[in-house]
Write a protein that holds these residues in place. Structure first.
Motif, PDB file in Angstrom:
ATOM      1  N   UNK A  45       0.805  -1.223   0.000  1.00 28.72           N
ATOM      2  CA  UNK A  45       0.000   0.000   0.000  1.00 28.72           C
ATOM      3  C   UNK A  45       0.840   1.276   0.000  1.00 28.72           C
ATOM      4  N   UNK A  46       2.119   1.186   0.365  1.00 29.86           N
ATOM      5  CA  UNK A  46       2.897   2.428   0.491  1.00 29.86           C
ATOM      6  C   UNK A  46       4.231   2.435  -0.241  1.00 29.86           C
ATOM      7  N   UNK A  47       4.888   1.316  -0.400  1.00 29.53           N
ATOM      8  CA  UNK A  47       6.269   1.305  -0.878  1.00 29.53           C
ATOM      9  C   UNK A  47       6.409   1.811  -2.304  1.00 29.53           C
ATOM     10  N   UNK A  48       5.427   1.605  -3.139  1.00 30.92           N
ATOM     11  CA  UNK A  48       5.526   1.953  -4.555  1.00 30.92           C
ATOM     12  C   UNK A  48       5.075   3.357  -4.915  1.00 30.92           C
ATOM     13  N   UNK A  49       5.143   4.298  -3.987  1.00 26.57           N
ATOM     14  CA  UNK A  49       4.828   5.697  -4.250  1.00 26.57           C
ATOM     15  C   UNK A  49       3.398   5.896  -4.709  1.00 26.57           C
ATOM     16  N   UNK A  51       1.845   3.776  -6.678  1.00 28.78           N
ATOM     17  CA  UNK A  51       1.629   2.903  -7.836  1.00 28.78           C
ATOM     18  C   UNK A  51       1.321   1.498  -7.341  1.00 28.78           C
ATOM     19  N   UNK A  52       0.720   0.693  -8.209  1.00 25.35           N
ATOM     20  CA  UNK A  52       0.466  -0.703  -7.865  1.00 25.35           C
ATOM     21  C   UNK A  52       1.805  -1.384  -7.578  1.00 25.35           C
ATOM     22  N   UNK A  53       1.852  -2.131  -6.495  1.00 25.28           N
ATOM     23  CA  UNK A  53       3.070  -2.846  -6.127  1.00 25.28           C
ATOM     24  C   UNK A  53       2.716  -4.304  -5.870  1.00 25.28           C
ATOM     25  N   UNK A  54       3.416  -5.186  -6.556  1.00 29.18           N
ATOM     26  CA  UNK A  54       3.223  -6.626  -6.359  1.00 29.18           C
ATOM     27  C   UNK A  54       4.387  -7.130  -5.513  1.00 29.18           C
ATOM     28  N   UNK A  55       4.062  -7.735  -4.378  1.00 28.15           N
ATOM     29  CA  UNK A  55       5.080  -8.339  -3.516  1.00 28.15           C
ATOM     30  C   UNK A  55       5.219  -9.793  -3.963  1.00 28.15           C
ATOM     31  N   UNK A  56       6.289 -10.087  -4.680  1.00 28.27           N
ATOM     32  CA  UNK A  56       6.498 -11.459  -5.159  1.00 28.27           C
ATOM     33  C   UNK A  56       7.091 -12.339  -4.069  1.00 28.27           C
ATOM     34  N   UNK A  67      11.342  -9.472  -2.965  1.00 30.03           N
ATOM     35  CA  UNK A  67      11.240  -8.968  -4.337  1.00 30.03           C
ATOM     36  C   UNK A  67       9.903  -8.251  -4.505  1.00 30.03           C
ATOM     37  N   UNK A  68       9.976  -6.989  -4.950  1.00 29.21           N
ATOM     38  CA  UNK A  68       8.800  -6.171  -5.208  1.00 29.21           C
ATOM     39  C   UNK A  68       8.840  -5.734  -6.671  1.00 29.21           C
ATOM     40  N   UNK A  69       7.669  -5.657  -7.293  1.00 34.90           N
ATOM     41  CA  UNK A  69       7.575  -5.137  -8.658  1.00 34.90           C
ATOM     42  C   UNK A  69       6.565  -3.993  -8.657  1.00 34.90           C
ATOM     43  N   UNK A  70       7.063  -2.806  -8.987  1.00 34.05           N
ATOM     44  CA  UNK A  70       6.225  -1.615  -9.054  1.00 34.05           C
ATOM     45  C   UNK A  70       5.706  -1.460 -10.486  1.00 34.05           C
ATOM     46  N   UNK A  71       4.408  -1.230 -10.604  1.00 30.46           N
ATOM     47  CA  UNK A  71       3.769  -1.013 -11.904  1.00 30.46           C
ATOM     48  C   UNK A  71       3.494   0.478 -12.020  1.00 30.46           C
ATOM     49  N   UNK A  72       4.427   1.196 -12.646  1.00 32.83           N
ATOM     50  CA  UNK A  72       4.366   2.656 -12.759  1.00 32.83           C
ATOM     51  C   UNK A  72       3.893   3.037 -14.163  1.00 32.83           C
ATOM     52  N   UNK A  73       3.519   4.304 -14.356  1.00 32.95           N
ATOM     53  CA  UNK A  73       3.094   4.748 -15.690  1.00 32.95           C
ATOM     54  C   UNK A  73       4.147   4.493 -16.775  1.00 32.95           C
ATOM     55  N   UNK A  74       5.419   4.514 -16.406  1.00 35.17           N
ATOM     56  CA  UNK A  74       6.484   4.294 -17.392  1.00 35.17           C
ATOM     57  C   UNK A  74       6.925   2.839 -17.496  1.00 35.17           C
ATOM     58  N   UNK A  75       6.194   1.925 -16.853  1.00 32.41           N
ATOM     59  CA  UNK A  75       6.517   0.498 -16.971  1.00 32.41           C
ATOM     60  C   UNK A  75       6.718  -0.164 -15.625  1.00 32.41           C
ATOM     61  N   UNK A 148       7.324  10.519  -1.496  1.00 32.09           N
ATOM     62  CA  UNK A 148       6.002  10.071  -1.943  1.00 32.09           C
ATOM     63  C   UNK A 148       5.608   8.782  -1.220  1.00 32.09           C
ATOM     64  N   UNK A 149       6.556   7.869  -1.080  1.00 34.99           N
ATOM     65  CA  UNK A 149       6.272   6.621  -0.361  1.00 34.99           C
ATOM     66  C   UNK A 149       5.980   6.893   1.110  1.00 34.99           C
ATOM     67  N   UNK A 150       6.714   7.818   1.715  1.00 36.90           N
ATOM     68  CA  UNK A 150       6.492   8.122   3.126  1.00 36.90           C
ATOM     69  C   UNK A 150       5.145   8.789   3.375  1.00 36.90           C
ATOM     70  N   UNK A 151       4.657   9.590   2.432  1.00 39.31           N
ATOM     71  CA  UNK A 151       3.307  10.162   2.564  1.00 39.31           C
ATOM     72  C   UNK A 151       2.275   9.024   2.524  1.00 39.31           C
TER      73      UNK A 151
END
Length: 161
Positions: A45-49, A51-56, A67-75, A148-151
């Motif tokens: 809920x917070x680590x990916x600024x 953005x959607x974050x998948x905790x693998x 291992x985390x994968x952030x799904x950001x607007x740029x990929x 952004x993540x800390x907010x």
């Protein structure tokens, strides 16, 4: 946290040419901050600024893999490492590597200090292999992303209250 109160940005300093130190105080107990940092459902809920974050993977124990994968607007952006030390409620030391720069491994030491008044100071010391890697991280927009993540973490902590 009162919505009218603007969060204070993290303090970012450079104790040496290969280290970055960040410090931020959260209006939450150390137990709540620890839970938000070690529960995969909360980290997502917070680590990916925002953005959607998948905790693998998130094996919070010495030798465990994360291992985390952030799904950001740029990929998609993958991040991973290994836990070197886990002292519940106090300290985590882990490696940190971004898929975009394989082989460039940072050692992160995260300390949680109970301030005794319901607040917690979170201090992270990142040790880079070279000065160039450290300078590259500082120039990458790291501070903006961290804040952004800390907010987002503030919101998670308030909901846990």
């Amino acid at each position: 946290m009162n919505a009218a109160v603007k969060p204070t940005p993290a303090t970012v300093t450079q104790p040496s040419d290969r280290e970055v130190r960040t410090e931020r105080i959260f209006n939450a107990s150390r137990e709540r901050v620890w839970k938000a940092m070690t529960d995969p459902a909360l980290v997502a809920q917070w680590w990916g600024r925002g953005n959607k974050l998948v905790i693998e993977r998130m094996e919070v124990q010495r030798g465990g893999h994360w291992r985390y994968v952030e799904h950001a607007p740029d990929g998609q952006h993958g991040f991973e490492g290994r836990y070197r030390e886990v002292t519940p409620m106090e300290r985590v030391v882990r490696t940190f590597e971004w898929d975009g720069m394989p082989g460039h491994v940072v050692v992160e030491s995260v300390m949680l200090e109970d301030l005794g008044d319901g607040r917690t100071k979170l201090v992270t010391l990142s040790l880079f292999h070279t000065t160039e890697e450290c300078d590259g991280m500082l120039g990458s927009g790291m501070t903006e992303g961290l804040n952004q993540s800390y907010v987002a973490l503030d919101k998670v902590l308030a909901a846990l209250g």
